[in-house]
Enzyme design. Structure first.
Site, PDB file in Angstrom:
ATOM      1  N   GLU A  76       0.833  -1.209   0.000  1.00  0.00           N
ATOM      2  CA  GLU A  76       0.000   0.000   0.000  1.00  0.00           C
ATOM      3  C   GLU A  76       0.863   1.251   0.000  1.00  0.00           C
ATOM      4  O   GLU A  76       0.545   2.238  -0.693  1.00  0.00           O
ATOM      5  CB  GLU A  76      -0.949   0.011   1.199  1.00  0.00           C
ATOM      6  CG  GLU A  76      -1.917   1.184   1.195  1.00  0.00           C
ATOM      7  CD  GLU A  76      -2.824   1.200  -0.024  1.00  0.00           C
ATOM      8  OE1 GLU A  76      -2.866   2.239  -0.725  1.00  0.00           O
ATOM      9  OE2 GLU A  76      -3.504   0.193  -0.273  1.00  0.00           O
ATOM     10  N   SER A 105      -2.453  -0.673  -8.028  1.00  0.00           N
ATOM     11  CA  SER A 105      -3.667  -1.084  -7.327  1.00  0.00           C
ATOM     12  C   SER A 105      -3.822  -2.604  -7.364  1.00  0.00           C
ATOM     13  O   SER A 105      -4.227  -3.222  -6.361  1.00  0.00           O
ATOM     14  CB  SER A 105      -4.885  -0.413  -7.961  1.00  0.00           C
ATOM     15  OG  SER A 105      -6.071  -0.825  -7.320  1.00  0.00           O
TER      16      SER A 105
END
Length: 128
Positions: A76, A105
């Site tokens: 992340e 992503s």
């Protein structure tokens, strides 16, 4: 040059380690402030870590549970960094910008899938 910070000439040894640690803390703070997904995943890790520590499993299984939590947070952070750089380069819509963000992503998605699968495989036998 206005707005540009030059790299310090004396950046080695213990001084470099302290500076690098400071930059890392600055990055974690920025992620916490500006990235909702990072906050959510960190809070999930804070909830799940005690479970990993308290459940009756082997040391290797415990390590796998904890490692997958960290992998999600690391991926992340990298995703957020990629998004920031793409946004910094320009605001116009470009296929490669979208591709970079989509791939980053997808990396987060894969890390979350790895985490979920690992937790299921390790913990499911305890409840069945």
């Amino acid at each position: 040059v206005d707005g540009i910070i030059m790299k310090p000439a004396n950046n080695h040894g213990i001084k470099r380690i302290f500076r690098a640690t400071g930059f890392s803390m600055k990055g974690l703070k920025a992620a916490w402030i500006h990235e909702a997904a990072f906050r959510q995943e960190l809070m999930l890790a804070v909830i799940m870590l005690p479970i990993a520590l308290l459940v009756d499993i082997s040391t290797m299984e415990r390590l796998m549970l904890i490692l997958t939590l960290f992998i999600v947070l690391i991926v992340e952070l990298l995703n957020s960094a990629i998004e920031a750089v793409v946004d910094r380069v320009g605001s116009e819509i470009h296929p490669l910008s979208g591709q970079a963000k989509d791939i980053a992503s997808a990396a987060v998605f894969m890390s979350l899938a790895l985490c979920a699968i690992t937790w299921l495989v390790v913990l499911l036998p305890l409840v069945i």
